[in-house]
Scaffold this motif. Structure first.
Motif, PDB file in Angstrom:
ATOM      1  N   SER A 352     -39.402  15.218  15.483  1.00  0.00           N
ATOM      2  CA  SER A 352     -40.104  14.425  16.486  1.00  0.00           C
ATOM      3  C   SER A 352     -39.688  12.959  16.438  1.00  0.00           C
ATOM      4  N   ASP A 353     -39.153  12.521  15.300  1.00  0.00           N
ATOM      5  CA  ASP A 353     -38.763  11.122  15.119  1.00  0.00           C
ATOM      6  C   ASP A 353     -37.290  11.066  14.719  1.00  0.00           C
ATOM      7  N   ILE A 354     -36.511  10.291  15.433  1.00  0.00           N
ATOM      8  CA  ILE A 354     -35.077  10.167  15.155  1.00  0.00           C
ATOM      9  C   ILE A 354     -34.831   9.587  13.768  1.00  0.00           C
ATOM     10  N   LYS A 355     -35.815   8.860  13.219  1.00  0.00           N
ATOM     11  CA  LYS A 355     -35.651   8.284  11.884  1.00  0.00           C
ATOM     12  C   LYS A 355     -35.472   9.368  10.830  1.00  0.00           C
ATOM     13  N   VAL A 356     -36.114  10.507  11.034  1.00  0.00           N
ATOM     14  CA  VAL A 356     -35.971  11.615  10.092  1.00  0.00           C
ATOM     15  C   VAL A 356     -34.552  12.167  10.149  1.00  0.00           C
ATOM     16  N   THR A 357     -33.972  12.175  11.341  1.00  0.00           N
ATOM     17  CA  THR A 357     -32.618  12.700  11.515  1.00  0.00           C
ATOM     18  C   THR A 357     -31.574  11.753  10.941  1.00  0.00           C
ATOM     19  N   MET A 358     -31.909  10.479  10.830  1.00  0.00           N
ATOM     20  CA  MET A 358     -30.956   9.481  10.375  1.00  0.00           C
ATOM     21  C   MET A 358     -30.436   9.756   8.966  1.00  0.00           C
ATOM     22  N   ARG A 359     -31.171  10.542   8.188  1.00  0.00           N
ATOM     23  CA  ARG A 359     -30.716  10.847   6.828  1.00  0.00           C
ATOM     24  C   ARG A 359     -29.383  11.601   6.843  1.00  0.00           C
ATOM     25  N   TYR A 360     -29.086  12.237   7.990  1.00  0.00           N
ATOM     26  CA  TYR A 360     -27.859  13.017   8.091  1.00  0.00           C
ATOM     27  C   TYR A 360     -26.704  12.214   8.681  1.00  0.00           C
ATOM     28  N   ALA A 361     -26.936  10.935   8.911  1.00  0.00           N
ATOM     29  CA  ALA A 361     -25.918  10.107   9.556  1.00  0.00           C
ATOM     30  C   ALA A 361     -24.853   9.681   8.555  1.00  0.00           C
ATOM     31  N   HIS A 362     -24.370  10.612   7.787  1.00  0.00           N
ATOM     32  CA  HIS A 362     -23.294  10.327   6.857  1.00  0.00           C
ATOM     33  C   HIS A 362     -22.055  11.089   7.314  1.00  0.00           C
ATOM     34  N   LEU A 363     -20.944  10.741   6.774  1.00  0.00           N
ATOM     35  CA  LEU A 363     -19.702  11.426   7.106  1.00  0.00           C
ATOM     36  C   LEU A 363     -19.080  11.969   5.835  1.00  0.00           C
ATOM     37  N   SER A 364     -18.406  13.076   5.960  1.00  0.00           N
ATOM     38  CA  SER A 364     -17.749  13.663   4.796  1.00  0.00           C
ATOM     39  C   SER A 364     -16.556  12.814   4.390  1.00  0.00           C
ATOM     40  N   LYS A 365     -16.071  13.059   3.197  1.00  0.00           N
ATOM     41  CA  LYS A 365     -14.931  12.295   2.698  1.00  0.00           C
ATOM     42  C   LYS A 365     -13.713  12.486   3.599  1.00  0.00           C
ATOM     43  N   ASP A 366     -13.515  13.719   4.083  1.00  0.00           N
ATOM     44  CA  ASP A 366     -12.373  13.992   4.959  1.00  0.00           C
ATOM     45  C   ASP A 366     -12.497  13.230   6.273  1.00  0.00           C
ATOM     46  N   SER A 367     -13.724  13.166   6.824  1.00  0.00           N
ATOM     47  CA  SER A 367     -13.930  12.458   8.084  1.00  0.00           C
ATOM     48  C   SER A 367     -13.681  10.970   7.920  1.00  0.00           C
ATOM     49  N   LEU A 368     -14.122  10.407   6.797  1.00  0.00           N
ATOM     50  CA  LEU A 368     -13.894   8.996   6.531  1.00  0.00           C
ATOM     51  C   LEU A 368     -12.392   8.712   6.376  1.00  0.00           C
ATOM     52  N   TYR A 369     -11.699   9.634   5.722  1.00  0.00           N
ATOM     53  CA  TYR A 369     -10.248   9.469   5.529  1.00  0.00           C
ATOM     54  C   TYR A 369      -9.524   9.474   6.862  1.00  0.00           C
ATOM     55  N   ASP A 370      -9.911  10.432   7.737  1.00  0.00           N
ATOM     56  CA  ASP A 370      -9.283  10.505   9.059  1.00  0.00           C
ATOM     57  C   ASP A 370      -9.592   9.256   9.874  1.00  0.00           C
ATOM     58  N   ALA A 371     -10.831   8.751   9.730  1.00  0.00           N
ATOM     59  CA  ALA A 371     -11.214   7.548  10.468  1.00  0.00           C
ATOM     60  C   ALA A 371     -10.399   6.349  10.002  1.00  0.00           C
ATOM     61  N   ALA A 372     -10.225   6.250   8.684  1.00  0.00           N
ATOM     62  CA  ALA A 372      -9.460   5.130   8.137  1.00  0.00           C
ATOM     63  C   ALA A 372      -7.995   5.199   8.566  1.00  0.00           C
ATOM     64  N   CYS A 373      -7.462   6.422   8.619  1.00  0.00           N
ATOM     65  CA  CYS A 373      -6.055   6.585   9.019  1.00  0.00           C
ATOM     66  C   CYS A 373      -5.821   6.182  10.465  1.00  0.00           C
ATOM     67  N   SER A 374      -6.862   6.304  11.287  1.00  0.00           N
ATOM     68  CA  SER A 374      -6.713   5.967  12.704  1.00  0.00           C
ATOM     69  C   SER A 374      -6.401   4.481  12.900  1.00  0.00           C
ATOM     70  N   ALA A 375      -6.752   3.664  11.881  1.00  0.00           N
ATOM     71  CA  ALA A 375      -6.476   2.227  11.995  1.00  0.00           C
ATOM     72  C   ALA A 375      -4.987   1.950  11.908  1.00  0.00           C
ATOM     73  N   GLY A 376      -4.217   2.951  11.513  1.00  0.00           N
ATOM     74  CA  GLY A 376      -2.768   2.761  11.359  1.00  0.00           C
ATOM     75  C   GLY A 376      -2.045   2.495  12.664  1.00  0.00           C
ATOM     76  N   VAL A 377      -2.708   2.766  13.797  1.00  0.00           N
ATOM     77  CA  VAL A 377      -2.071   2.530  15.093  1.00  0.00           C
ATOM     78  C   VAL A 377      -1.773   1.052  15.287  1.00  0.00           C
ATOM     79  N   MET A 378      -2.476   0.199  14.547  1.00  0.00           N
ATOM     80  CA  MET A 378      -2.257  -1.231  14.710  1.00  0.00           C
ATOM     81  C   MET A 378      -0.870  -1.634  14.257  1.00  0.00           C
ATOM     82  N   LEU A 379      -0.318  -0.870  13.308  1.00  0.00           N
ATOM     83  CA  LEU A 379       1.000  -1.204  12.768  1.00  0.00           C
ATOM     84  C   LEU A 379       2.090  -0.352  13.379  1.00  0.00           C
ATOM     85  N   GLY A 380       1.686   0.422  14.379  1.00  0.00           N
ATOM     86  CA  GLY A 380       2.693   1.238  15.051  1.00  0.00           C
ATOM     87  C   GLY A 380       2.983   2.485  14.249  1.00  0.00           C
TER      88      GLY A 380
END
Length: 380
Positions: A352-380
């Motif tokens: 009933s409250d989105i605050k309860v759902t916020m506990r799941y607002a984490h990302l797995s290690k693989d997702s964080l790695y993929d997100a970090a790799c996406s920054a590589g577009v800046m260097l071509g």
């Protein structure tokens, strides 16, 4: 008929209707289609609303009867308090008011039994942690210092967790606020006010990895009880609560529209869970000889002791620290890591409250790695 056919508002988030027979009864219709009955009372020129239930879990007549019961209990409280203090014109801490035990037993308890779904938790807490100390104590003589001392002792002496100890403040505060709202003579202030809750350490959520899920499924193939495997699969594929799954009934399974309806949830709301192809395959394999999807043996009643089976499963799967409820966490974590929004997760879990759902607002290690790799577009 009116409730059933009430149009869903399109240009507003909700519309409120008042009963023509009992002006205290209101029907709230939301744009989401949810229809909820409320009891409306006016105090100090302000309206307060108390949720009675959601249609069709309760109907108009049920709601009217609940309001009448509340009125009778309130009148009983006023009459009892008036009789007790009829010969007293001034009420101070020196003039004993109704005792906590008497108010709880004769007034508060009957009220919450009709107005609160989880009232048994109140009963248990009062029985073990409140009434033993203050059952015969007048409510207006229980001080903030006394409550604070008890609050701390629940952790130091009774070895309760801070979260459980904090329930002392919640239950007592509700009790006093109710007494004050009902104009109980001698009860003018809430002694719980301004008492700070004990800090609670951040809990670490436990999620099953893909490898752990594979081990669980492998162990399930060795379990002799035929309903245990589909129950665990249901929990993993729906994120539903244990009680919701083991009490699931065939009449709420709609394979035509691919929807499983949970009529009464923890939040006393109707929730609808999509039936995915994997879930439908499991459902089609279940024998249909009882009203429940998972009847326990020949008796045909829902299974009671799922913990016994889960204990064996987690031992064999080498996941000793995983609870049945952690399967719900795993479902939510999987949704978030697959890119689903928190709003979608909230609706599927029935929060009933989105605050309860916020506990799941984490990302797995693989997702964080993929997100970090996406920054590589800046260097071509």
């Amino acid at each position: 008929t009116f409730v059933k056919r009430t149009p869903i508002p399109k240009d507003k988030s909700k519309v409120l209707y008042t009963d023509t027979i009992d002006k205290e009864l209101c029907l709230e219709v939301r744009a989401t289609g949810t229809k909820t009955f409320y009891s409306r009372t006016k105090l100090n020129n302000k309206y307060s609303y108390y949720k009675l239930g959601t249609y069709p879990t309760i109907n108009v007549q049920d709601s009217r009867e609940l309001i009448q019961e509340q009125k009778q209990q309130t009148q009983s409280l006023i009459s009892s308090s008036s009789l007790q203090h009829s010969n007293t014109s001034l009420h101070s801490n020196n003039t004993p008011s109704i005792t906590l035990g008497e108010f709880y037993l004769n007034h508060y308890l009957p009220f919450i039994k009709t107005a609160k779904k989880s009232y048994r938790q109140d009963i248990n807490y009062f029985k073990h942690h409140i009434l033993p100390q203050w059952e015969d104590t007048p409510m207006n003589q229980i001080t903030r210092q006394m409550i604070t001392s008890k609050h701390i002792s629940l952790v130091q002496d009774n070895k309760l967790t801070p979260n459980t100890a904090n329930k002392l403040l919640a239950y007592l505060s509700t009790t006093y606020n109710t007494a004050i709202a009902w104009d109980t003579k001698g009860i003018e202030t809430n002694p719980v006010k301004k008492i700070k809750k004990l800090s609670i350490a951040q809990q670490v959520e436990r999620y099953l990895t893909k490898q752990e899920i594979k081990r669980v499924l492998k162990v399930l193939d060795t379990i002799q009880n035929p309903i245990i495997k589909p129950i665990i699969q249901f929990l993993l594929l729906t994120g539903a609560r244990r009680s919701e799954v083991i009490t699931a009934k065939w009449k709420y399974i709609d394979l035509v529209h691919k929807v499983w309806t949970i009529p009464i949830t923890k939040n006393n709301k109707i929730r609808r869970i999509p039936i995915t192809p994997q879930l439908e395959e499991i459902i089609n394999q279940l024998p249909r000889y009882n009203e429940y999807l998972f009847p326990n043996g020949k008796e045909g009643k829902p299974i009671v002791n799922l913990y016994h089976h889960w204990k064996i499963i987690r031992q064999k799967a080498l996941i000793q620290d995983v609870r049945v409820h952690d399967l719900r966490h795993t479902y939510a974590s999987t949704l978030v890591n697959s890119g689903r929004s928190l709003y979608e997760v909230q609706k599927l879990l029935g929060h009933s409250d989105i605050k309860v759902t916020m506990r799941y607002a984490h990302l797995s290690k693989d997702s964080l790695y993929d997100a970090a790799c996406s920054a590589g577009v800046m260097l071509g």
